[in-house]
Scaffold this active site. Structure first.
Site, PDB file in Angstrom:
ATOM      1  N   ASP D 393       0.816  -1.218   0.000  1.00 32.31           N
ATOM      2  CA  ASP D 393       0.000   0.000   0.000  1.00 32.31           C
ATOM      3  C   ASP D 393       0.850   1.269   0.000  1.00 32.31           C
ATOM      4  OD1 ASP D 393      -2.114  -1.664   0.179  1.00 32.31           O
ATOM      5  OD2 ASP D 393      -2.470  -1.333   2.324  1.00 32.31           O
TER       6      ASP D 393
HETATM    7  N1  LIG Z   1       2.200   1.250  10.608  1.00 29.65           N
HETATM    8  C1  LIG Z   1       1.078   1.573  11.202  1.00 29.65           C
HETATM    9  O1  LIG Z   1       1.059   2.217  12.215  1.00 29.65           O
HETATM   10  C2  LIG Z   1      -0.234   1.106  10.612  1.00 29.65           C
HETATM   11  C3  LIG Z   1      -1.349   1.079  11.435  1.00 29.65           C
HETATM   12  C4  LIG Z   1      -2.589   0.678  10.889  1.00 29.65           C
HETATM   13  C5  LIG Z   1      -2.660   0.313   9.568  1.00 29.65           C
HETATM   14  N2  LIG Z   1      -1.578   0.344   8.783  1.00 29.65           N
HETATM   15  C6  LIG Z   1      -1.709   0.012   7.357  1.00 29.65           C
HETATM   16  O2  LIG Z   1      -0.863  -1.036   7.022  1.00 29.65           O
HETATM   17  C7  LIG Z   1      -0.441  -0.864   5.678  1.00 29.65           C
HETATM   18  C8  LIG Z   1       1.059  -0.908   5.679  1.00 29.65           C
HETATM   19  O3  LIG Z   1       1.539  -0.919   4.373  1.00 29.65           O
HETATM   20  P1  LIG Z   1       2.658  -1.916   3.923  1.00 29.65           P
HETATM   21  O4  LIG Z   1       3.008  -1.507   2.552  1.00 29.65           O
HETATM   22  O5  LIG Z   1       3.735  -1.979   4.946  1.00 29.65           O
HETATM   23  O6  LIG Z   1       1.954  -3.321   3.989  1.00 29.65           O
HETATM   24  P2  LIG Z   1       0.707  -3.854   3.126  1.00 29.65           P
HETATM   25  O7  LIG Z   1       0.225  -2.859   2.190  1.00 29.65           O
HETATM   26  O8  LIG Z   1      -0.221  -4.421   4.129  1.00 29.65           O
HETATM   27  O9  LIG Z   1       1.339  -4.962   2.262  1.00 29.65           O
HETATM   28  C9  LIG Z   1       2.052  -6.010   2.837  1.00 29.65           C
HETATM   29  C10 LIG Z   1       2.394  -6.984   1.730  1.00 29.65           C
HETATM   30  O10 LIG Z   1       3.330  -7.911   2.221  1.00 29.65           O
HETATM   31  C11 LIG Z   1       3.148  -9.120   1.537  1.00 29.65           C
HETATM   32  N3  LIG Z   1       3.561 -10.224   2.394  1.00 29.65           N
HETATM   33  C12 LIG Z   1       2.917 -10.734   3.452  1.00 29.65           C
HETATM   34  N4  LIG Z   1       3.612 -11.720   4.001  1.00 29.65           N
HETATM   35  C13 LIG Z   1       4.727 -11.846   3.259  1.00 29.65           C
HETATM   36  C14 LIG Z   1       5.847 -12.727   3.301  1.00 29.65           C
HETATM   37  N5  LIG Z   1       5.958 -13.672   4.250  1.00 29.65           N
HETATM   38  N6  LIG Z   1       6.817 -12.572   2.383  1.00 29.65           N
HETATM   39  C15 LIG Z   1       6.691 -11.627   1.443  1.00 29.65           C
HETATM   40  N7  LIG Z   1       5.665 -10.793   1.348  1.00 29.65           N
HETATM   41  C16 LIG Z   1       4.682 -10.909   2.249  1.00 29.65           C
HETATM   42  C17 LIG Z   1       1.693  -9.194   1.166  1.00 29.65           C
HETATM   43  O11 LIG Z   1       1.555  -9.609  -0.177  1.00 29.65           O
HETATM   44  P3  LIG Z   1       1.419 -11.162  -0.527  1.00 29.65           P
HETATM   45  O12 LIG Z   1       0.230 -11.638   0.244  1.00 29.65           O
HETATM   46  O13 LIG Z   1       1.287 -11.171  -1.991  1.00 29.65           O
HETATM   47  O14 LIG Z   1       2.701 -11.784  -0.066  1.00 29.65           O
HETATM   48  C18 LIG Z   1       1.211  -7.753   1.264  1.00 29.65           C
HETATM   49  O15 LIG Z   1       0.791  -7.238   0.033  1.00 29.65           O
HETATM   50  C19 LIG Z   1      -0.960   0.464   5.174  1.00 29.65           C
HETATM   51  O16 LIG Z   1      -2.113   0.291   4.414  1.00 29.65           O
HETATM   52  C20 LIG Z   1      -1.292   1.163   6.463  1.00 29.65           C
HETATM   53  O17 LIG Z   1      -2.320   2.093   6.303  1.00 29.65           O
HETATM   54  C21 LIG Z   1      -0.357   0.723   9.293  1.00 29.65           C
END
Ligand SMILES: NC(=O)c1ccc[n+]([C@@H]2O[C@H](COP(=O)([O-])OP(=O)(O)OC[C@H]3O[C@@H](n4cnc5c(N)ncnc54)[C@H](OP(=O)(O)O)[C@@H]3O)[C@@H](O)[C@H]2O)c1
Ligand SMILES: NC(=O)c1ccc[n+]([C@@H]2O[C@H](COP(=O)([O-])OP(=O)(O)OC[C@H]3O[C@@H](n4cnc5c(N)ncnc54)[C@H](OP(=O)(O)O)[C@@H]3O)[C@@H](O)[C@H]2O)c1
Lengths: 141, 465, 141, 465
Positions: D393
């Site tokens: 994301d």
């Molecule tokens: N940091 C905070 O404080 C917080 C709090 C609340 C919400 N969030 C939300 O969390 C999200 C964070 O974004 P992000 O880009 O870090 O994560 P993300 O958008 O949730 O994407 C994580 C990606 O990691 C991949 N993945 C999962 N397990 C894996 C593995 N073992 N090996 C390789 N890939 C793996 C998944 O794809 P596959 O399934 O294809 O592997 C997934 O698309 C944002 O949307 C944010 O709004 C963050």
């Protein structure tokens, strides 16, 4: 045990009534209430001296001051000097008390001088700050 | 009024003062902040009146006092020239200092009214707090008067060094402590006035050895002092608004002093010990003949009208000459001609923090054309002209390059990186720090010798041709 | 006027002595001191309720919290969560009081449970923060 | 111990807690800050013991309680994996919440010991403060338990939407107010426990509709709650340390929630109302056939070894796969080969604020190689390779370009500006927000499908060839 306490409290009530009377008699010199307060303070033993609270407030206000001043943008440092000067005239509170209720005429006199001086500051400080701040403008477009 | 409710209202006014300072974090919120400050002051005054419920006669006196003082204040605020702000602030501080002394005196003469005991039996704690308040207040008073006189040019800015002054100051300090102890023991009014007298003298002695040009740091330090005095009296009066405000003002003054000293790359101690910066130090004449390229208003007008980017660097001389309006006119002409114009402000340009910003704002320069050192310094390399008007030390490359220079380490505006550097000042003399500026003799520099305002006006005229 | 006051204060002293006695008798139930304190409070009239001071401290602490947290670098936001969690266990103060002096056994029991829970937090919170922070290193060169 | 001195010491410990948070403004001062925190806690405990002077038996109990709890805490702290931090924090919050309830119960059962009146005659003010403390504490307890279960995967992360839950919650809230009024009137223990029960239920109901992925915001909000509960009890106990700390923790949690919501470009209300973010949303299948360039570990190794500048963008997948150590190894290899390697951290990468930073620090990545979004975003244009590992994301260009996207307006890392963008993840599935990432289908993108750790390890091996 309960009786002893009851007796004590009755006596205390008496004393309290007497002190109240005394205080009313002294309407012109309100120091009496203070004296009674002190006696009571010693009695209640565990009660915390307001000084401690005031000191805590002082310490926290220094922290707030530290952070709030660092967050002032350098372009406004001159208004900052003017406005802190203006607010430091809350000392007017003491002057008002002196003019308003001081039993001694001398004290009221000092208070009056203080009041005049500090009024210059209050009005002058805030108004000059306002004048300065009114000049800070964004590009109009 | 109920004492609890009153205390709550005092807290509210303290919080409003915090909001007032907080507003200054940005020009757009600053006006509202100032309004908060006024409301806070209004609440503090109204609460005290409701608490004290003065008789009609006394109430009349209060209205009179407020009216006289307020009138003087309002008129002063309206009439004062923006260039006189440093003096004005110093003068205002002196009033707060004296008022603190007067309030403490009133408390000593009528302790019952202030709830700190009865005549002859004032609480020791209140006496200590009060003597601290009165001593700091008195020092603030005379110190600010001296600062005012020096800044307003009514007294020579030269440091006045009295022999053995450190010894005298130390003796006075010790005497003050002894007197305070005595006051707590005897509660004698004479001792009280002796404390006042000793502090008044100390205030004078502390400030006269400090050079006129260091006065801004002193003013800020005295601002801090007036805060601590208010806080001390706040403890005596048990007043939350005073305690909170005192702490705010105390921190604010201290931080501004620190910022100034850092901007000048000097230690606070060295400023306070005094002896630095006489009136106008003559240019160092080391006998070496150096050539200077001098230019005319026409040259300057031509250069700037054909530039793409001009950065204006104002300094103390612009304030002295009141050249800000002419400068604004010149910038307007340039902008109308498609030239990109920006202003670069050094943190200690002028003689008090934010000095240049206020003056430029006065001349209607939008604040988003005005940049701080770290935000604009890299742009000089792309500028065709740096128009340095009445600034000197803040552009001196020896602060950057010459380890033996007294101002070495002070950050400077890199005007020498601009293609051409125009220098408007009256002579090849030095500035506040009394150090020769090697920039005058550099190739890319063109000196425009003359008064900042007149020269700028001439340039504006020349641009019309 | 002075005599009335004197008399009143004498009576007050008597009362005070009596209350002290009563309080000593009640060593197991320290509520007496409190009652006396309250009576005294009503008497001194103008005295300011500690609540006001506490409230002021609370308000200023919120300001401090606001500024201090915004000044935390984002890279340390996870340790921030851990450390605020750790310090929020100052509630241990209440638990200690309950275990230490509560007259009722039930209260002491509740206190003991609270103490255990919160001790997990104190030690766990600070130690895990320490472990995290120890990992943040500068490039060594 | 004298009550005044004790209060002073409580103030000192409050100030030490402030210093503890202040230390976190920079990694170098943070360890000292934590030490201040420990000292503050030590002072608070010692002061309370000196004030209470418990009997020997009670003292034994205290030591026992501290030892049991402390032991469990210390072991947990040592054993916990860094990737489990969100769960741990949630679990710890639940303890504070429950402890607050227990302390309030103790105060109700032995009011004299807490100086809040006598049984049957507890001050109304204390009762109000206490019931606020107990209600917030109980909500914190059950809320944190639910958050823990969801984060730890012991409960489905899917939002559980009960029909009419807003109505039920409102009813419970009103019931709570009625009960608090009743408690003040009757001082009944039954009413007290009813308050506890209602709050426990409310805590569950408030949190179960919120999706597992929104739990970090919830945890932070509960952190804030636990602070307010502590402050409320601080008023009851008249304890400065509790009041100050409660306010600090309360603000801190609220600000972190705000930062997270802003980073996700969502409103706090929408998070709290729940229903967002199921477990793993399937990739949107709109029927359009799009081509993806897939690569191998060898391709990736070759590309990076020949690059001048590589920026690594870690995300939630790195945490899940525990790939940080392998990543560090890879970076070491690249640096040994003269490649400039930096890490770019999005404010909401991972699942809690600062999540990525902790994991990288665990793998010994120096913090001065790790940059925040606004400090590094402009550098992608000069980078040869952006190595996106488990992030999704936070790189999705639709947040920048597509106004209809649900995450439109969220700032993103401009990985698409790098010459080549390597994407390590297990599938073409979407991330937390459940939105397709158009970047996968772009020309400059090469997908490296597989587990983040395994893939990185293979790349490291391939680099040795
Ligand atoms: N940091 C905070 O404080 C917080 C709090 C609340 C919400 N969030 C939300 O969390 C999200 C964070 O974004 P992000 O880009 O870090 O994560 P993300 O958008 O949730 O994407 C994580 C990606 O990691 C991949 N993945 C999962 N397990 C894996 C593995 N073992 N090996 C390789 N890939 C793996 C998944 O794809 P596959 O399934 O294809 O592997 C997934 O698309 C944002 O949307 C944010 O709004 C963050
Ligand atoms: N801002 C603060 O808070 C603060 C506080 C304390 C000290 N200071 C010190 O003040 C200095 C400020 O630097 P600066 O560059 O702004 O000023 P500066 O170095 O003092 O130089 C000002 C220059 O303006 C020229 N000047 C004076 N009157 C003029 C007029 N009517 N028309 C044209 N030029 C005129 C003077 O040269 P001529 O005589 O040749 O005309 C002088 O060289 C620094 O050294 C700083 O450390 C600042």
């Amino acid at each position: 045990m309960d009786q002893t306490l009851q007796k004590a409290l009755d006596q205390l009530d008496q004393a309290s009534a007497a002190v109240r009377l005394a205080v009313q008699n002294m309407a012109t010199a309100p120091g009496g209430a203070e004296a009674a307060g002190n006696a009571a303070h010693a009695m209640s033993g565990g009660a915390i001296d307001p000084f401690v609270f005031r000191f805590a407030i002082f310490v926290l206000a220094i922290f707030v001051g530290y952070y709030v001043v660092w967050s002032v943008t350098p372009a406004l440092h001159t208004p900052l000097m003017a406005v802190t000067n203006a607010i430091s005239s809350v000392i007017v509170v003491g002057a008002l008390l002196a003019v308003g209720i001081a039993a001694s005429g001398v004290a009221a006199g000092f208070g009056f001088v203080a009041l005049m001086l500090v009024s210059v500051n209050i009005f002058g400080g805030f108004l000059v700050t306002q004048r300065m701040l009114a000049m800070y403008k964004k590009k109009d477009k | 009024m109920n004492a609890n409710f009153a205390s709550f209202l005092y807290l509210v006014s303290g919080v409003l003062f915090i909001m007032a300072l907080r507003g200054l974090s940005h020009p757009t919120t600053s006006r509202q902040g100032n309004l908060y400050g006024m409301i806070g002051m209004g609440i503090a005054i109204a609460t005290t009146l409701a608490l004290a419920t003065p008789s009609a006669g006394r109430f009349g006196l209060i209205v009179l006092g407020l009216a006289i003082g307020g009138g003087v204040g309002a008129i002063t605020a309206r009439r004062i020239a923006m260039t006189s702000m440093p003096q004005l602030v110093a003068a205002f501080h002196s009033l707060v200092g004296l008022a603190a002394v007067m309030v403490a005196a009133a408390a000593i003469y009528a302790p019952e009214s202030f709830g700190i005991g009865t005549a002859g039996d004032i609480h020791a704690q209140a006496l200590i707090e009060m003597s601290l308040g009165v001593a700091i207040g008195a020092i603030t008073f005379t110190g600010s008067v001296i600062a005012f006189l020096k800044l307003d040019g009514r007294m020579s800015g030269k440091p006045i060094m009295i022999g053995g002054r450190h010894f005298i100051n130390a003796a006075l300090g010790i005497a003050l402590i002894v007197l305070i102890v005595l006051l707590v023991g005897t509660e004698s009014k004479l001792v009280f006035w002796l404390i006042v007298a000793a502090s008044l003298v100390l205030g004078i002695l502390l400030i006269i050895p400090i050079g006129g040009a260091d006065m801004p740091v002193v003013v800020s330090m005295l601002n801090s002092y007036s805060g601590w005095a208010a806080a001390a009296l706040g403890f005596t009066l048990g007043n939350l608004a005073l305690i909170i405000t005192g702490a705010l003002v105390g921190s604010s003054g201290a931080i501004l002093s620190y910022i100034m000293c850092k901007g000048m790359n000097r230690s606070f101690i060295s400023v306070i010990l005094g002896g630095f910066g006489g009136e106008t130090a003559a240019a160092a004449d080391d006998g070496i003949e150096r050539t200077v390229k001098q230019g005319s208003a026409d040259d300057a007008a031509y250069l700037m009208m054909n530039a793409q980017k001009v950065i204006i660097v104002p300094g103390y001389g612009m304030a002295v000459a009141q050249a800000q309006h002419a400068l604004r006119e010149m910038a307007d002409k340039l902008k109308a001609n498609g030239v990109d114009v920006k202003y670069a402000i050094h943190p200690v340009a002028g003689r008090m923090p934010g000095h240049m910003n206020v003056l430029l704002a006065e001349a209607n320069v939008p604040y988003d054309e005005v940049f701080e050192l770290e935000d604009i310094n890299s742009e000089f390399a792309q500028a065709d002209v740096a128009y340095v008007i009445g600034a000197n030390d803040v552009t001196n490359p020896s602060a950057r390059d010459d380890k033996s220079s007294p101002i070495y380490g002070m950050p400077i505006l890199d005007v020498d990186k601009a293609r051409t550097c125009l220098f408007v000042k009256r002579s090849l003399g030095s500035g506040y720090a009394g150090i020769d500026n090697t920039l005058f003799y550099k190739d890319g520099t063109m000196m425009l010798l003359g008064d900042a305002k007149k020269m700028t006006e001439e340039i504006v005229k020349a641009m019309d041709h």
